[in-house]
Design a protein around this motif. Structure first.
Motif, PDB file in Angstrom:
ATOM      1  N   GLY A   1       9.363   4.287  -6.754  1.00  0.00           N
ATOM      2  CA  GLY A   1      10.767   4.870  -6.920  1.00  0.00           C
ATOM      3  C   GLY A   1      10.821   5.911  -8.110  1.00  0.00           C
ATOM      4  N   SER A   2       9.502   6.863  -7.847  1.00  0.00           N
ATOM      5  CA  SER A   2       9.826   8.242  -8.673  1.00  0.00           C
ATOM      6  C   SER A   2      10.504   8.851  -8.045  1.00  0.00           C
ATOM      7  CB  SER A   2       8.435   8.204  -8.486  1.00  0.00           C
ATOM      8  OG  SER A   2       7.118   7.273  -9.732  1.00  0.00           O
ATOM      9  N   ALA A   3      11.851   9.825  -9.037  1.00  0.00           N
ATOM     10  CA  ALA A   3      12.244  10.619  -8.228  1.00  0.00           C
ATOM     11  C   ALA A   3      13.688  10.827  -9.994  1.00  0.00           C
ATOM     12  CB  ALA A   3      13.617   9.994  -7.817  1.00  0.00           C
ATOM     13  N   TYR A   4      12.761  12.572 -10.260  1.00  0.00           N
ATOM     14  CA  TYR A   4      13.229  13.319 -11.104  1.00  0.00           C
ATOM     15  C   TYR A   4      14.466  14.690 -10.722  1.00  0.00           C
ATOM     16  CZ  TYR A   4       9.462  10.455 -13.485  1.00  0.00           C
ATOM     17  OH  TYR A   4       8.516   9.663 -13.641  1.00  0.00           O
ATOM     18  N   TYR A   5      15.479  14.265 -11.008  1.00  0.00           N
ATOM     19  CA  TYR A   5      16.122  15.420 -10.371  1.00  0.00           C
ATOM     20  C   TYR A   5      16.305  16.674 -11.678  1.00  0.00           C
ATOM     21  CZ  TYR A   5      19.898  17.924  -7.683  1.00  0.00           C
ATOM     22  OH  TYR A   5      20.936  18.734  -7.299  1.00  0.00           O
ATOM     23  N   VAL A   6      15.839  17.696 -12.309  1.00  0.00           N
ATOM     24  CA  VAL A   6      15.754  18.577 -12.729  1.00  0.00           C
ATOM     25  C   VAL A   6      17.417  19.851 -12.645  1.00  0.00           C
ATOM     26  CG1 VAL A   6      14.988  20.117 -13.670  1.00  0.00           C
ATOM     27  CG2 VAL A   6      12.986  18.530 -13.167  1.00  0.00           C
TER      28      VAL A   6
ATOM     29  N   VAL B   1      15.918  20.795  -8.802  1.00  0.00           N
ATOM     30  CA  VAL B   1      14.868  20.600  -8.354  1.00  0.00           C
ATOM     31  C   VAL B   1      14.661  19.572  -8.340  1.00  0.00           C
ATOM     32  CG1 VAL B   1      11.775  21.272  -8.578  1.00  0.00           C
ATOM     33  CG2 VAL B   1      13.819  22.816  -8.599  1.00  0.00           C
ATOM     34  N   MET B   2      13.324  18.437  -7.320  1.00  0.00           N
ATOM     35  CA  MET B   2      13.839  17.428  -8.074  1.00  0.00           C
ATOM     36  C   MET B   2      12.208  17.051  -7.685  1.00  0.00           C
ATOM     37  SD  MET B   2      15.111  14.338  -7.224  1.00  0.00           S
ATOM     38  CE  MET B   2      16.410  14.454  -5.978  1.00  0.00           C
ATOM     39  N   VAL B   3      11.097  16.188  -8.677  1.00  0.00           N
ATOM     40  CA  VAL B   3      10.335  15.827  -8.904  1.00  0.00           C
ATOM     41  C   VAL B   3       9.912  14.507  -8.180  1.00  0.00           C
ATOM     42  CG1 VAL B   3       8.167  15.794  -9.508  1.00  0.00           C
ATOM     43  CG2 VAL B   3       9.945  17.136 -11.073  1.00  0.00           C
ATOM     44  N   ASP B   4       9.330  14.309  -7.040  1.00  0.00           N
ATOM     45  CA  ASP B   4       8.710  13.466  -6.449  1.00  0.00           C
ATOM     46  C   ASP B   4       9.872  12.750  -5.903  1.00  0.00           C
ATOM     47  OD1 ASP B   4       6.234  13.565  -7.003  1.00  0.00           O
ATOM     48  OD2 ASP B   4       6.389  11.730  -8.326  1.00  0.00           O
TER      49      ASP B   4
ATOM     50  N   HIS C   1       2.103  13.394  -6.587  1.00  0.00           N
ATOM     51  CA  HIS C   1       0.453  12.981  -5.105  1.00  0.00           C
ATOM     52  C   HIS C   1       1.433  12.475  -4.143  1.00  0.00           C
ATOM     53  CE1 HIS C   1       1.846   9.498  -8.032  1.00  0.00           C
ATOM     54  NE2 HIS C   1       1.190   8.633  -7.038  1.00  0.00           N
ATOM     55  N   ALA C   2       0.797  11.354  -3.182  1.00  0.00           N
ATOM     56  CA  ALA C   2       1.370  11.766  -1.434  1.00  0.00           C
ATOM     57  C   ALA C   2       1.325   9.732  -1.323  1.00  0.00           C
ATOM     58  CB  ALA C   2       0.035  11.271  -0.850  1.00  0.00           C
ATOM     59  N   HIS C   3       1.488   8.892  -2.819  1.00  0.00           N
ATOM     60  CA  HIS C   3       1.908   7.260  -2.883  1.00  0.00           C
ATOM     61  C   HIS C   3       2.980   7.326  -2.166  1.00  0.00           C
ATOM     62  CE1 HIS C   3      -1.877   5.562  -4.862  1.00  0.00           C
ATOM     63  NE2 HIS C   3      -1.908   5.641  -3.869  1.00  0.00           N
ATOM     64  N   LEU C   4       3.475   6.556  -1.349  1.00  0.00           N
ATOM     65  CA  LEU C   4       4.901   6.662  -0.807  1.00  0.00           C
ATOM     66  C   LEU C   4       6.066   5.933  -1.934  1.00  0.00           C
ATOM     67  CD1 LEU C   4       5.953   5.781   1.898  1.00  0.00           C
ATOM     68  CD2 LEU C   4       5.755   3.453   1.964  1.00  0.00           C
ATOM     69  N   ASP C   5       5.556   5.190  -2.997  1.00  0.00           N
ATOM     70  CA  ASP C   5       6.704   5.609  -4.196  1.00  0.00           C
ATOM     71  C   ASP C   5       6.714   6.269  -4.817  1.00  0.00           C
ATOM     72  OD1 ASP C   5       4.129   4.776  -5.285  1.00  0.00           O
ATOM     73  OD2 ASP C   5       4.831   4.226  -6.641  1.00  0.00           O
ATOM     74  N   HIS C   6       5.702   7.650  -4.284  1.00  0.00           N
ATOM     75  CA  HIS C   6       6.561   8.819  -4.854  1.00  0.00           C
ATOM     76  C   HIS C   6       6.971   9.876  -3.824  1.00  0.00           C
ATOM     77  CE1 HIS C   6       4.555   8.498  -9.029  1.00  0.00           C
ATOM     78  NE2 HIS C   6       4.415   7.484  -8.332  1.00  0.00           N
ATOM     79  N   THR C   7       6.817   9.412  -2.135  1.00  0.00           N
ATOM     80  CA  THR C   7       7.384  10.317  -1.402  1.00  0.00           C
ATOM     81  C   THR C   7       8.421   9.842  -0.441  1.00  0.00           C
ATOM     82  OG1 THR C   7       5.600   9.671  -0.350  1.00  0.00           O
ATOM     83  CG2 THR C   7       4.676  11.919  -1.857  1.00  0.00           C
TER      84      THR C   7
ATOM     85  N   GLY D   1       1.010  12.875   4.848  1.00  0.00           N
ATOM     86  CA  GLY D   1       1.785  12.729   6.834  1.00  0.00           C
ATOM     87  C   GLY D   1       1.584  11.251   7.488  1.00  0.00           C
ATOM     88  N   ILE D   2       0.282  11.099   7.086  1.00  0.00           N
ATOM     89  CA  ILE D   2      -0.961   9.984   7.345  1.00  0.00           C
ATOM     90  C   ILE D   2       0.005   8.278   6.465  1.00  0.00           C
ATOM     91  CG2 ILE D   2      -2.497   8.677   7.247  1.00  0.00           C
ATOM     92  CD1 ILE D   2      -4.370  10.749   6.239  1.00  0.00           C
ATOM     93  N   ILE D   3       1.408   8.788   5.190  1.00  0.00           N
ATOM     94  CA  ILE D   3       1.723   7.379   4.706  1.00  0.00           C
ATOM     95  C   ILE D   3       2.906   7.691   4.914  1.00  0.00           C
ATOM     96  CG2 ILE D   3       2.512   7.398   2.327  1.00  0.00           C
ATOM     97  CD1 ILE D   3       0.142   8.105   0.869  1.00  0.00           C
ATOM     98  N   LEU D   4       3.442   8.866   5.225  1.00  0.00           N
ATOM     99  CA  LEU D   4       4.832   8.455   5.905  1.00  0.00           C
ATOM    100  C   LEU D   4       5.267   8.122   7.137  1.00  0.00           C
ATOM    101  CD1 LEU D   4       7.031  11.810   4.154  1.00  0.00           C
ATOM    102  CD2 LEU D   4       6.815   9.259   3.309  1.00  0.00           C
ATOM    103  N   ARG D   5       4.269   8.552   7.815  1.00  0.00           N
ATOM    104  CA  ARG D   5       4.583   8.101   9.544  1.00  0.00           C
ATOM    105  C   ARG D   5       4.003   6.415   9.611  1.00  0.00           C
ATOM    106  NH1 ARG D   5       0.452  12.636  10.673  1.00  0.00           N
ATOM    107  NH2 ARG D   5       1.513  14.346  10.659  1.00  0.00           N
TER     108      ARG D   5
END
Ligand SMILES: [Zn+2]
Length: 463
Positions: free
Chosen positions: A14-19, A26-29, A61-67, A93-97
């Motif tokens: 669940g990575s999410a940093y609200y700056v 800005v949101m990082v991940d 990066h693209a991993h689901l727990d970051h996107t 795109g591949i991961i979210l689809r």
């Protein structure tokens, strides 16, 4: 200026940093929570942020727990941009689809049950249309160059050696003429990871968020791990059986194929057919092949020599279900890599059903097997397992090739931090459970005389 942690605080997903500064938000991940039931409810609703005021998102990066929560932003009116490296853009795109398809399937399954007990149907959090909108907002950011991603906010990204396209992010924010530098390590890879370059550190910061997944220990040495894998494969070749490898489609599959090709090239293993039976892994491998600029020196040389081939011609690939079924009839020895990585779904289940009862079969486990997963039960020595409702005897050899990891162990984490430590930043250990972050915090306190912050969900760090 402040940063709020909306995930990966005391846990690893669940990575999410609200700056936030006076000039920008800005949101990082913006990743999905996975496998942590008490946190998974956060996947359905946005945290308390004003999406209309959000200037930009930037991805490590693209991993689901970051996107995996990005589509929720779109549903709430976010219109971009979402900055990421080119390789990350290709993989997201591949991961979210895939995530949207899994959600649609899971929701259908739950709704069937709900219908039986007279409850109204649920809706998935997002669908493939939302994912396409996310993809349309992705904007590429080059490595090692300052890029203005929001008013008074410059971003610079550097290799983090975790998966293709993964980076650490440096944000330079300006408020009332004051400049502050905030670093996000992202997921850091180990040194000498296959194919990828080693993490490229930063040297100056006011605030650092560093991952701490394996902050408590070092992984077993790569040499030992590879030797163990080769022994498992040699034994299986003697048995003339199939080697079934449940593997995650992105990262681990490519890493294994690389090690196989290199071992054959070095004369450590005889060449056997390797089948990649996973459309998602095939797609991901093609993306690796169009980004040779991200390869390390050894991978670049092996590519030049033709030991690894960008066009997948070394491999036998199964794109369709028929291709996959045809593998039932082939003779061993051969290796079949298929998803899912924990044997809880996907084509690997068909291969296991077909081959587990045969003593000449080897199942080679190469990644973490969650509690209760079929892979874990096999490792624990189950005599029979149920697959598609059918009781199957386990006569196959179940072997563990432990030690492969896409995350830095303790020594490599400290090595990355050491480069920026002399600038005396505030250090926040994120992306880690207490088991990982507490021992790391103790070492850092002793070594650098600073007390790292161990945050919880929703905590705010002000500088
Ligand atoms: Zn990751």
């Amino acid at each position: 200026m402040k940063v709020t942690l909306f995930g990966a605080a005391g846990n690893v997903t669940g990575s999410a940093y609200y700056v936030q500064s006076k000039s920008c938000n800005v949101m990082v991940d913006f990743g999905m929570f996975q496998g942590e039931k008490s946190l998974e409810s956060n996947n359905h609703n946005l945290p308390p942020i004003n999406v209309i005021q959000l200037d930009a998102v930037i991805l490590t990066h693209a991993h689901l727990d970051h996107t995996g929560r990005l589509p929720l932003l779109i549903r709430s009116g976010f219109v971009g941009p979402i900055f990421a490296t080119e390789a990350t853009i290709d993989i997201v795109g591949i991961i979210l689809r895939d995530a949207a398809r899994v959600q649609a399937y899971e929701t259908m399954r739950v709704n069937r049950k709900r219908e039986r007990i007279g409850e109204p149907p649920l809706q998935p959090d997002y669908n493939e249309d939302d994912v396409e909108k996310v993809v349309s907002l992705l904007t590429s950011i080059p490595y090692n160059v300052y890029t203005e991603i929001a008013p008074f906010c410059l971003a610079r990204v550097r290799e983090s050696g975790h998966i293709l396209g993964s980076v650490s992010i440096e944000l330079t924010l300006e408020e009332d003429g004051n400049k502050k530098i905030i670093l996000f390590s992202g997921d850091l890879g180990p040194q000498d990871m296959a194919i990828l370059k080693d993490p490229d550190p930063f040297y100056i910061a006011d605030l650092v968020f560093m991952e701490s997944t394996y902050g408590d220990h070092d992984h077993r040495s790569l040499l030992e791990t590879l030797k163990e894998g080769q022994d498992i494969i040699k034994r299986a070749i003697k048995q003339k059986g199939k080697i079934l490898v449940p593997s995650f489609a992105i990262g681990r599959s490519q890493q294994l194929m690389y090690y196989m090709a290199r071992a054959v090239h070095r004369g450590n293993l005889p060449e056997i057919p390797v089948y990649l039976d996973s459309p998602m892994a095939i797609e991901a491998t093609k993306i690796y092949s169009i980004h040779p600029e991200l390869f390390d020196q050894e991978a670049t040389e092996l590519l030049k020599l033709g030991v690894i081939k960008g066009d997948l011609s070394r491999l036998k690939i199964s794109e369709t279900a028929q291709d996959s079924m045809a593998l039932n009839d082939i003779e061993g020895p051969c290796m079949i890599m298929a998803g899912a990585g924990m044997c809880n779904a996907g084509r690997i289940l068909h291969h296991l059903r077909h081959n587990l009862s045969r003593p000449e079969t080897t199942v080679m486990i190469v990644g973490y097997q969650g509690y209760g997963s079929l892979g874990r039960r096999l490792l624990e020595g189950a005599k029979t397992v149920k697959i598609f409702g059918e009781e199957i005897a386990v006569n196959a050899h179940i072997a563990l090739m432990g030690g492969l990891s896409a995350h830095a162990g303790q020594t490599d984490l400290l090595k990355w931090f050491d480069k920026v430590a002399s600038s005396k930043p505030i250090l926040v250990l994120s992306h880690g459970e207490d088991r990982g972050r507490k021992p790391l915090a103790e070492i850092i306190e002793k070594r650098y005389g600073m007390k790292p912050v161990l945050p919880e969900y929703g905590d705010v760090i002000t500088i």
